[in-house]
Scaffold this motif. Structure first.
Motif, PDB file in Angstrom:
ATOM      1  N   ARG A 183     -62.549  26.854  89.330  1.00 44.85           N
ATOM      2  CA  ARG A 183     -61.633  27.067  88.226  1.00 44.85           C
ATOM      3  C   ARG A 183     -60.389  27.855  88.597  1.00 44.85           C
ATOM      4  O   ARG A 183     -59.577  28.147  87.742  1.00 44.85           O
ATOM      5  CB  ARG A 183     -62.358  27.772  87.080  1.00 44.85           C
ATOM      6  N   ASP A 215     -56.782  28.124  89.603  1.00 45.32           N
ATOM      7  CA  ASP A 215     -55.654  27.198  89.522  1.00 45.32           C
ATOM      8  C   ASP A 215     -54.876  27.254  90.839  1.00 45.32           C
ATOM      9  O   ASP A 215     -53.883  27.975  90.977  1.00 45.32           O
ATOM     10  CB  ASP A 215     -54.761  27.579  88.338  1.00 45.32           C
ATOM     11  N   ASP A 255     -54.376  32.773  85.747  1.00 45.37           N
ATOM     12  CA  ASP A 255     -54.140  32.075  84.480  1.00 45.37           C
ATOM     13  C   ASP A 255     -53.075  32.764  83.635  1.00 45.37           C
ATOM     14  O   ASP A 255     -52.193  32.107  83.083  1.00 45.37           O
ATOM     15  CB  ASP A 255     -55.444  31.957  83.685  1.00 45.37           C
ATOM     16  N   TYR A 256     -53.149  34.098  83.514  1.00 44.17           N
ATOM     17  CA  TYR A 256     -52.239  34.773  82.585  1.00 44.17           C
ATOM     18  C   TYR A 256     -50.964  35.310  83.250  1.00 44.17           C
ATOM     19  O   TYR A 256     -50.098  35.854  82.577  1.00 44.17           O
ATOM     20  CB  TYR A 256     -52.955  35.893  81.824  1.00 44.17           C
TER      21      TYR A 256
END
Length: 408
Positions: free
Chosen positions: A7, A9, A61-62
């Protein structure tokens, strides 16, 4: 291994790496040498000394791509500048241990990197630690900052900081360690550093001063004479009365024999060093550049205490004695004849007398007739041929009371 990462990225992370390479092309070799390891246990992004980069999927992700690029440059800078090895040596030299001291080293290492890391295509990440954050001046090294601050109100919001063992030398439980897969060998790590340094020196362009300074030192491997210099300084420090003072901060062991009375212990501090640099016309620009690098090595030999090192440039007359700030800031004035006796005299007349005098010279000079009142180390520039206008067969002959080592 990266193909099996679930997972994380990777597309976003690799886009950030390309952005980092575009902004800092001289770091491309290092950025592509990093091996990416998905690690949900890593707080954000951190590195180990084996050039593995542990990345939290949630952090990727963030975090915007532009900020990830800056963080990648930051992390690889820890490895290039050997912050893990320097932290270990500093901790051993100053008898430091525990997570609080390692956090302090991580903060100081960040301050060294971040003062000129951002801008010109890289944004400053939120929460990046700058020297000004600690109330300190920019442009100094990790070791300098460690002497200037302690954990307190300026650092209470930095407890989250964790760049991994590659920043402070302390292994993390989420790291793979020396036996893990995909780490770089010592030879491979040195090869990466060499190629990056070679690129910076070959095309300096707009490279920040901190990186140019690093590259110059990386391209000049340590000389054996520095071990002799370190031994001379340690001998001076252990001599009777040299660098000695009493302190109640650590009571003497014999206090236990005198109930109710606290006796001070004897504390030894690194010795004061005066560096006399020969700036006469017979010394080349290359040798003067080498003298500046050796002056930086002298500072490291006294534990990074620049306040204990003074520098005199001397040809036929000794120039103003300057406290050492940073090697590239030393003004070397001269170009005439040579008489280092004036340099010795000025060093010994200083208000704070030196424990060691280090002379960097080609040897074409008169020497004091008698042994100075402190230890003397002569760094002699190595040459295939030595010349003298008056004596074609001249051979440098430093005095017998000095420890002579060859530079280069």
């Amino acid at each position: 291994m990266t193909a099996d990462i679930g997972r994380l990225d990777l597309d976003k992370l690799y886009a950030a790496r390309l952005l980092a390479v575009r902004a800092r092309p001289y770091l491309a070799t290092a950025l592509f040498a990093l091996h990416i390891v998905e690690s949900p246990r890593a707080p954000t992004m951190g590195v180990d000394r084996y050039w593995r980069c542990y990345v939290s999927p949630a952090f990727v992700d963030y975090t915007p791509v532009e900020e990830l690029a800056s963080v990648l440059v930051h992390e690889v800078s820890h490895l290039l500048r050997d912050h893990h090895g320097r932290s270990d040596r500093f901790a051993q030299r100053h008898n430091l241990s525990g997570p609080a001291e390692r956090l302090r080293m991580n903060i100081a290492a960040d301050a060294e990197i971040n003062d000129d890391a951002f801008g010109h295509g890289l944004i400053q990440p939120e929460g990046a630690i700058m020297p000004a954050t600690l109330g300190l001046a920019a442009g100094e090294l990790m070791e300098d900052y460690l002497h200037q601050f302690r954990l307190g109100r300026h650092t209470q919001d930095m407890a989250w900081l964790d760049c991994g063992s590659g920043a402070d030398g302390s292994d993390r439980e989420w790291e793979l360690g020396p036996d893990g897969a995909d780490g770089l060998t010592e030879q491979e790590r040195e090869a990466v550093r060499f190629r990056v340094a070679q690129g910076i020196i070959g095309e300096p362009g707009n490279t920040p001063q901190g990186w140019r300074r690093w590259a110059e030192e990386a391209m000049h491997p340590p000389q054996p004479w520095r071990d002799l210099l370190g031994a001379a300084i340690r001998a001076a420090a252990s001599a009777s009365g040299a660098g000695a003072d009493y302190t109640y901060g650590r009571p003497a062991r014999r206090s236990a024999a005198v109930p109710g009375i606290v006796l001070p212990s004897l504390r030894r501090t690194p010795p004061r060093v005066s560096v006399v640099i020969d700036t006469s016309g017979s010394v080349s620009d290359v040798e003067l550049g080498s003298a500046l690098l050796e002056t930086a090595a002298v500072t490291r030999a006294v534990g990074g205490r620049r306040d204990l090192v003074t520098v005199l440039s001397c040809d036929a007359a000794a120039r103003i004695t300057d406290p050492l700030c940073r090697a590239e800031g030393i003004a070397l004035i001269g170009g005439g004849g040579t008489d280092l006796r004036s340099g010795f005299a000025k060093a010994l007349r200083a208000q704070s007398r030196p424990d060691v005098i280090v002379v960097l010279t080609d040897g074409q000079t008169p020497w004091p007739a008698s042994r100075p009142s402190c230890r003397t180390v002569v760094g002699l520039f190595r040459r295939e041929h030595t010349w003298n206008d008056d004596e074609p067969n001249y051979v440098p002959a430093p005095p017998s009371w000095a420890r002579v080592v060859h530079i280069g």
